[in-house]
Design a protein around this motif. Sequence first.
Motif, mmCIF file in Angstrom:
data_model
loop_
_atom_site.group_PDB
_atom_site.id
_atom_site.type_symbol
_atom_site.label_atom_id
_atom_site.label_comp_id
_atom_site.label_asym_id
_atom_site.label_seq_id
_atom_site.Cartn_x
_atom_site.Cartn_y
_atom_site.Cartn_z
ATOM 1 N N LEU A 4 0.993 -0.943 -0.634
ATOM 2 C CA LEU A 4 0.159 0.248 0.081
ATOM 3 C C LEU A 4 1.021 0.926 -0.473
ATOM 4 N N ALA A 24 -2.794 0.666 -4.258
ATOM 5 C CA ALA A 24 -2.435 -1.031 -4.040
ATOM 6 C C ALA A 24 -1.903 -1.549 -4.920
ATOM 7 N N ILE A 28 -7.406 -5.683 -4.197
ATOM 8 C CA ILE A 28 -8.553 -5.883 -2.936
ATOM 9 C C ILE A 28 -9.547 -6.512 -2.648
ATOM 10 N N PHE A 29 -9.476 -5.029 -3.484
ATOM 11 C CA PHE A 29 -11.261 -3.741 -2.407
ATOM 12 C C PHE A 29 -12.157 -5.163 -2.715
ATOM 13 N N TYR A 32 -11.437 -7.325 0.946
ATOM 14 C CA TYR A 32 -10.702 -6.729 2.623
ATOM 15 C C TYR A 32 -11.463 -5.422 2.401
ATOM 16 N N MET A 34 -11.328 -1.634 3.456
ATOM 17 C CA MET A 34 -10.047 -0.458 3.529
ATOM 18 C C MET A 34 -10.068 0.770 4.309
ATOM 19 N N THR A 53 -16.131 -3.463 2.041
ATOM 20 C CA THR A 53 -16.076 -4.356 0.284
ATOM 21 C C THR A 53 -17.799 -4.726 -0.350
ATOM 22 N N ARG A 71 -12.995 5.143 -3.693
ATOM 23 C CA ARG A 71 -11.711 4.385 -3.916
ATOM 24 C C ARG A 71 -12.107 3.832 -4.637
ATOM 25 N N ASN A 76 -7.283 0.328 -8.333
ATOM 26 C CA ASN A 76 -6.743 -0.282 -6.850
ATOM 27 C C ASN A 76 -6.275 0.629 -6.152
ATOM 28 N N ARG A 97 -5.273 -1.806 4.550
ATOM 29 C CA ARG A 97 -6.028 -3.279 4.794
ATOM 30 C C ARG A 97 -6.618 -3.921 6.024
ATOM 31 N N VAL A 104 -12.044 -2.728 9.889
ATOM 32 C CA VAL A 104 -10.489 -2.625 9.689
ATOM 33 C C VAL A 104 -9.641 -2.538 10.874
ATOM 34 N N SER A 109 -2.600 -5.182 6.889
ATOM 35 C CA SER A 109 -1.395 -4.513 6.171
ATOM 36 C C SER A 109 -1.400 -3.532 6.682
#
Length: 120
Positions: A4, A24, A28-29, A32, A34, A53, A71, A76, A97, A104, A109
């Motif tokens: 990230l 990212a 991954i959105f 997971y 964010m 998500t 987002r 990403n 993440r 979160v 991450s």
Amino acid sequence: QVQLVESGGGLVQPGGSLRLSCAASESIFSIYAMGWYRQAPGKQRELVAGITTGGIRMYADSVKGRFTISRDNAKNTLYLQMNSLKPEDTAVYYCVRGSEWYTVRSVGSWGQGTQVTVSS
């Protein structure tokens, strides 16, 4: 391990705006949640905003009505639009993440952080 990378921090006057970005390294959105944390000097790290998500957003009381998390799945990239900035918003801002799709508060991450300074 996803990487990230935040950008967009800087020095801004009170009442001003900034937009933080977080790129990212993987898509991954859809897997997971964010979010964004921040840490001011001498203070604990705090959760600022998160997005699941499914697109459900949450904000800390201190930033509600001023900050917007969003987002771009195709890029990403996660964003944090910060308006009406105050000196107390000064902190290092971290992209995270989540460890689950819905929160979160458990972090999987961290980004390296970007400094935001609000001062005249």
